[in-house]
Design a protein around this motif. Structure first.
Motif, PDB file in Angstrom:
ATOM      1  N   PHE A 198      69.991   1.809  -9.710  1.00 44.04           N
ATOM      2  CA  PHE A 198      68.928   2.093  -8.765  1.00 44.04           C
ATOM      3  C   PHE A 198      68.035   3.232  -9.245  1.00 44.04           C
ATOM      4  CE2 PHE A 198      72.328   0.231  -6.124  1.00 44.04           C
ATOM      5  CZ  PHE A 198      71.638  -0.860  -5.646  1.00 44.04           C
ATOM      6  N   ARG A 199      68.578   4.070 -10.087  1.00 45.33           N
ATOM      7  CA  ARG A 199      67.784   5.185 -10.594  1.00 45.33           C
ATOM      8  C   ARG A 199      66.787   4.750 -11.656  1.00 45.33           C
ATOM      9  NH1 ARG A 199      72.883   9.441 -11.163  1.00 45.33           N
ATOM     10  NH2 ARG A 199      73.264   9.619  -8.925  1.00 45.33           N
ATOM     11  N   TYR A 200      66.918   3.521 -12.149  1.00 45.47           N
ATOM     12  CA  TYR A 200      65.940   3.023 -13.099  1.00 45.47           C
ATOM     13  C   TYR A 200      64.564   2.883 -12.451  1.00 45.47           C
ATOM     14  CZ  TYR A 200      69.984   1.835 -15.982  1.00 45.47           C
ATOM     15  OH  TYR A 200      71.127   1.895 -16.718  1.00 45.47           O
ATOM     16  N   ALA A 201      64.524   2.873 -11.117  1.00 46.21           N
ATOM     17  CA  ALA A 201      63.229   2.810 -10.426  1.00 46.21           C
ATOM     18  C   ALA A 201      62.362   3.996 -10.788  1.00 46.21           C
ATOM     19  CB  ALA A 201      63.446   2.753  -8.910  1.00 46.21           C
ATOM     20  N   TRP A 202      62.984   5.137 -11.076  1.00 51.97           N
ATOM     21  CA  TRP A 202      62.199   6.309 -11.473  1.00 51.97           C
ATOM     22  C   TRP A 202      61.506   6.070 -12.807  1.00 51.97           C
ATOM     23  CZ3 TRP A 202      61.998  10.854  -8.518  1.00 51.97           C
ATOM     24  CH2 TRP A 202      62.815  10.862  -7.384  1.00 51.97           C
ATOM     25  N   LEU A 203      62.167   5.362 -13.712  1.00 50.38           N
ATOM     26  CA  LEU A 203      61.528   5.011 -14.982  1.00 50.38           C
ATOM     27  C   LEU A 203      60.337   4.106 -14.750  1.00 50.38           C
ATOM     28  CD1 LEU A 203      61.512   5.002 -18.093  1.00 50.38           C
ATOM     29  CD2 LEU A 203      63.135   3.095 -18.010  1.00 50.38           C
ATOM     30  N   GLY A 204      60.465   3.168 -13.816  1.00 48.93           N
ATOM     31  CA  GLY A 204      59.341   2.304 -13.487  1.00 48.93           C
ATOM     32  C   GLY A 204      58.176   3.069 -12.891  1.00 48.93           C
ATOM     33  N   TYR A 213      68.122  -4.341 -15.860  1.00 45.96           N
ATOM     34  CA  TYR A 213      67.456  -3.399 -14.959  1.00 45.96           C
ATOM     35  C   TYR A 213      66.188  -2.779 -15.553  1.00 45.96           C
ATOM     36  CZ  TYR A 213      71.876  -3.722 -12.441  1.00 45.96           C
ATOM     37  OH  TYR A 213      72.974  -4.195 -11.771  1.00 45.96           O
ATOM     38  N   VAL A 214      66.293  -2.217 -16.754  1.00 48.23           N
ATOM     39  CA  VAL A 214      65.164  -1.449 -17.294  1.00 48.23           C
ATOM     40  C   VAL A 214      63.937  -2.323 -17.511  1.00 48.23           C
ATOM     41  CG1 VAL A 214      64.352  -0.083 -19.241  1.00 48.23           C
ATOM     42  CG2 VAL A 214      66.649   0.278 -18.350  1.00 48.23           C
ATOM     43  N   VAL A 215      64.094  -3.410 -18.257  1.00 49.31           N
ATOM     44  CA  VAL A 215      62.938  -4.256 -18.577  1.00 49.31           C
ATOM     45  C   VAL A 215      62.309  -4.860 -17.322  1.00 49.31           C
ATOM     46  CG1 VAL A 215      62.191  -6.323 -19.807  1.00 49.31           C
ATOM     47  CG2 VAL A 215      63.763  -4.729 -20.911  1.00 49.31           C
ATOM     48  N   PRO A 216      63.090  -5.459 -16.384  1.00 47.65           N
ATOM     49  CA  PRO A 216      62.447  -5.993 -15.177  1.00 47.65           C
ATOM     50  C   PRO A 216      61.750  -4.935 -14.330  1.00 47.65           C
ATOM     51  CG  PRO A 216      64.642  -6.915 -15.431  1.00 47.65           C
ATOM     52  CD  PRO A 216      64.523  -5.808 -16.417  1.00 47.65           C
ATOM     53  N   ILE A 217      62.365  -3.755 -14.187  1.00 47.14           N
ATOM     54  CA  ILE A 217      61.755  -2.714 -13.363  1.00 47.14           C
ATOM     55  C   ILE A 217      60.483  -2.181 -13.995  1.00 47.14           C
ATOM     56  CG2 ILE A 217      62.088  -0.350 -12.526  1.00 47.14           C
ATOM     57  CD1 ILE A 217      64.986  -1.068 -11.944  1.00 47.14           C
ATOM     58  N   VAL A 218      60.514  -1.960 -15.301  1.00 49.84           N
ATOM     59  CA  VAL A 218      59.308  -1.479 -15.985  1.00 49.84           C
ATOM     60  C   VAL A 218      58.205  -2.534 -15.928  1.00 49.84           C
ATOM     61  CG1 VAL A 218      58.361  -0.811 -18.224  1.00 49.84           C
ATOM     62  CG2 VAL A 218      60.543   0.124 -17.477  1.00 49.84           C
ATOM     63  N   CYS A 219      58.557  -3.795 -16.120  1.00 54.59           N
ATOM     64  CA  CYS A 219      57.564  -4.868 -16.037  1.00 54.59           C
ATOM     65  C   CYS A 219      56.982  -4.975 -14.638  1.00 54.59           C
ATOM     66  CB  CYS A 219      58.194  -6.198 -16.446  1.00 54.59           C
ATOM     67  SG  CYS A 219      58.563  -6.358 -18.199  1.00 54.59           S
ATOM     68  N   ALA A 220      57.843  -4.909 -13.613  1.00 55.05           N
ATOM     69  CA  ALA A 220      57.366  -5.023 -12.238  1.00 55.05           C
ATOM     70  C   ALA A 220      56.444  -3.863 -11.883  1.00 55.05           C
ATOM     71  CB  ALA A 220      58.554  -5.071 -11.281  1.00 55.05           C
ATOM     72  N   CYS A 221      56.803  -2.662 -12.262  1.00 58.46           N
ATOM     73  CA  CYS A 221      55.954  -1.509 -11.977  1.00 58.46           C
ATOM     74  C   CYS A 221      54.659  -1.567 -12.785  1.00 58.46           C
ATOM     75  CB  CYS A 221      56.701  -0.213 -12.270  1.00 58.46           C
ATOM     76  SG  CYS A 221      58.029   0.141 -11.084  1.00 58.46           S
ATOM     77  N   SER A 222      54.701  -2.153 -13.966  1.00 55.12           N
ATOM     78  CA  SER A 222      53.476  -2.337 -14.737  1.00 55.12           C
ATOM     79  C   SER A 222      52.540  -3.311 -14.034  1.00 55.12           C
ATOM     80  CB  SER A 222      53.804  -2.849 -16.145  1.00 55.12           C
ATOM     81  OG  SER A 222      54.616  -1.929 -16.841  1.00 55.12           O
ATOM     82  N   VAL A 223      53.116  -4.351 -13.436  1.00 52.72           N
ATOM     83  CA  VAL A 223      52.308  -5.300 -12.662  1.00 52.72           C
ATOM     84  C   VAL A 223      51.643  -4.594 -11.488  1.00 52.72           C
ATOM     85  CG1 VAL A 223      52.424  -7.331 -11.172  1.00 52.72           C
ATOM     86  CG2 VAL A 223      53.640  -7.317 -13.356  1.00 52.72           C
ATOM     87  N   VAL A 224      52.406  -3.744 -10.774  1.00 53.17           N
ATOM     88  CA  VAL A 224      51.841  -2.989  -9.652  1.00 53.17           C
ATOM     89  C   VAL A 224      50.726  -2.073 -10.136  1.00 53.17           C
ATOM     90  CG1 VAL A 224      52.345  -1.267  -7.873  1.00 53.17           C
ATOM     91  CG2 VAL A 224      53.980  -3.100  -8.326  1.00 53.17           C
ATOM     92  N   ALA A 225      50.948  -1.417 -11.278  1.00 51.27           N
ATOM     93  CA  ALA A 225      49.920  -0.533 -11.822  1.00 51.27           C
ATOM     94  C   ALA A 225      48.659  -1.301 -12.191  1.00 51.27           C
ATOM     95  CB  ALA A 225      50.467   0.194 -13.056  1.00 51.27           C
TER      96      ALA A 225
END
Length: 221
Positions: A78-84, A133-145
């Motif tokens: 769940f803390r990977y959200a901070w990386l995103g 976790y890392v790749v999906p969260i980073v990708c999802a946050c990139s989409v939001v950005a």
């Protein structure tokens, strides 16, 4: 009017150094010959939307830890959200500062983070946390950005094509990992894929006619 004795030229505008030799200039400041072109977006609005979105993601990660991980000793996923959130800030700030390289910079950043974390996971015995976790969260946050930059900064029609294609690529990569059986938890990859398709649909609905025209022009159809 400013004057550079080294280059023997007169300089219009409020220059403190010579634009040719970077030497000291003398004289009075004159009116700038180039018109001041205002931005088509508000930096304050962009940062406000980004800040509120980041707070929302962080609160969701806290809620997930509170309700779904009481029996789990390690709540690291769940803390990977901070990386995103960090990736999202980097993309939007990059867009605000230099808009022409946003798509390319986003691809480089996501690929670099994904490769580094995957290699790190491999060196530590391959627990699957990088792809799960890392790749999906980073990708999802990139989409939001990307959604924030396109919506708030009013990107040109041609740029919509680039952002739409990039959104699909970023979202479908974790889905591919899911179908190949490389992930230990399917939820982040599924959310990332659904968010990517939703973002693509919103972009097409908002400027569908313009996007079709741009595709026809670029593909010579």
């Amino acid at each position: 009017m400013k004057h550079c004795s080294e280059c023997a030229v007169d300089i219009e505008g409020a220059w403190h150094t010579c634009p040719l030799c970077r030497g000291t200039v003398e004289g009075d400041t004159s009116a700038d010959p180039f018109p001041a072109i205002p931005l088509t977006f508000s930096r304050r609005r962009v940062l406000t939307v980004l800040f509120l979105t980041s707070i929302g993601i962080i609160l969701l990660s806290f809620a997930a830890q509170l309700f779904f991980s009481r029996a789990i000793d390690d709540i690291g996923p769940f803390r990977y959200a901070w990386l995103g959130v960090t990736a999202m800030w980097l993309i939007v700030l990059m867009a605000v500062r230099k808009r022409s390289n946003v798509a390319k910079g986003t691809v480089y950043m996501v690929v670099l983070i994904g490769l580094v974390c995957t290699y790190w996971d491999y060196l530590t015995g391959w627990h699957g946390w990088a792809l799960s976790y890392v790749v999906p969260i980073v990708c999802a946050c990139s989409v939001v950005a990307l959604l924030i930059t396109v919506k708030v900064m009013r990107i040109e029609v041609g740029e919509y094509i680039v952002y739409s294609g990039l959104t699909v690529v970023l979202g479908l990569a974790p889905i591919a990992f899911l179908f190949l059986g490389w992930v230990t938890n399917p939820v982040p990859s599924s959310i990332c894929g659904a968010l990517s398709l939703l973002a693509l649909g919103l972009l097409q609905l908002s400027r569908g006619a313009d996007v079709k025209h741009e595709l026809s022009k670029r593909l010579h159809l």
